[in-house]
Scaffold this active site. Structure first.
Site, short mmCIF file in Angstrom:
data_model
loop_
_atom_site.label_atom_id
_atom_site.label_comp_id
_atom_site.label_asym_id
_atom_site.label_seq_id
_atom_site.Cartn_x
_atom_site.Cartn_y
_atom_site.Cartn_z
N TYR A 157 5.41 -18.71 -56.08
CA TYR A 157 5.82 -19.21 -54.76
C TYR A 157 4.64 -19.18 -53.78
CZ TYR A 157 8.00 -19.28 -50.14
OH TYR A 157 8.31 -19.57 -48.84
N SER A 180 3.72 -19.51 -45.78
CA SER A 180 4.41 -18.24 -45.99
C SER A 180 3.43 -17.07 -45.97
CB SER A 180 5.15 -18.26 -47.33
OG SER A 180 5.60 -16.97 -47.68
#
Length: 317
Positions: free
Chosen positions: A151, A126
């Protein structure tokens, strides 16, 4: 046969569909959890199941013994690991769940891949791994970035684990840093989708930090081209690639496109947030050079396709 985790998710659905159209055999696995309404996942899965080349297994990747048993009699040569708990915001409100989903599941599927002696392990990382770096555009060679969200930390951890597996077990591992992927069959928890729902229905949208943010938004078809290039091309060591659009979109420009489509003005409520990154901006030099990656869909055309799908689905419901 290619194994794809998270096959009923937004990106998983599209990459499965693209490979099936190429007459590739696909084994899809998904836990079909309730992070967002399952109806979205069942809608995608229903389409995939129409292909004779698609097989589906419902399973929780965190359960290693069950996973190993279920996959014992399947022969697959590449793995595309897309299953994860997405979202920066939910990783703040429920960090333990994000850690469980993104670290245990990853360690289980990469170990299964090692035991199966697969040719290539491709996995989703990501843009969140870049944290709040102010070095633009974001480059894969920048090792000073520190994620600010749980995250992002899980995704960077995945990259470190994959690099170790690649070195210790001679596995070909490729990590892909996705930048705000959008398009038809998208995730309803993402801003572009939520804004579309709310603006269409005349309800307020929440805009953080006065809207002074930009996101490198990547249309799903372009992203799939990058993933398929990773399947088709060979690399001798662990690689990381940015898959973005290289053209950050200002938040108010995105809102304006939605307003124009529905011919409605957005009702905006402003809030402050400490976890919003000001800008994401992908350096695509490496992806272009080694993958031939060349995103073609701009935000105007991409959002038009999404909003056409969005309107069609709402009319059917």
């Amino acid at each position: 046969m290619i194994l794809i985790t998270g096959c009923a998710g937004f990106i998983g659905f599209h990459i499965c569909n693209k490979l099936l159209l190429k007459n590739t055999k696909v084994l899809g696995i998904d836990s079909l959890n309730n992070y967002y309404p399952k109806s979205h996942k069942y809608r995608r899965l229903k389409i995939l199941k129409k292909s004779k080349n698609f097989k589906f297994i419902k399973i929780d990747l965190k359960k290693f013994d069950q996973l190993k048993k279920k996959l014992k009699n399947f022969k697959f040569y590449n793995v595309i690991h897309l299953a994860a708990q997405p979202g920066v915001r939910i990783s703040i409100s429920n960090p333990h769940n994000t850690l469980n989903q993104n670290l245990i599941s990853f360690s289980n599927i990469i170990e299964i891949s090692r035991l199966k002696k697969i040719k290539k392990f491709i996995y989703a990382s990501s843009s969140s791994v870049y944290g709040d770096t102010k070095v633009y555009p974001f480059s894969e060679s920048d090792y000073k970035n520190i994620p600010i969200s749980v995250y992002g930390a899980t995704k960077l951890s995945n990259e470190i684990i994959a690099k170790s597996y690649s070195k210790n077990f001679n596995m070909k591992c490729i990590g892909l840093r996705f930048f705000t992927v959008y398009g038809p069959y998208g995730r309803p928890d993402m801003a572009y989708f939520k804004f579309s729902d709310l603006i269409k229905n005349g309800r307020p949208i929440t805009v953080f930090n006065k809207g002074k943010m930009s996101r490198d938004m990547t249309y799903i078809d372009d992203l799939c081209d990058g993933i398929i290039a990773c399947v088709e091309k060979n690399f001798s060591s662990h690689q990381i690639f940015n898959l973005g659009n290289n053209k950050p979109v200002k938040l108010f420009n995105l809102i304006s496109l939605i307003e124009q489509y529905f011919n409605k003005r957005a009702i905006i409520e402003f809030k402050k947030s400490e976890i919003e990154i000001e800008e994401t901006f992908a350096d695509l030099t490496k992806s272009r050079d080694l993958l031939g990656y060349n995103p073609k869909i701009g935000i105007e055309d991409g959002m038009k396709e999404f909003l056409k799908w969005h309107s069609k689905i709402n009319n059917e419901n």
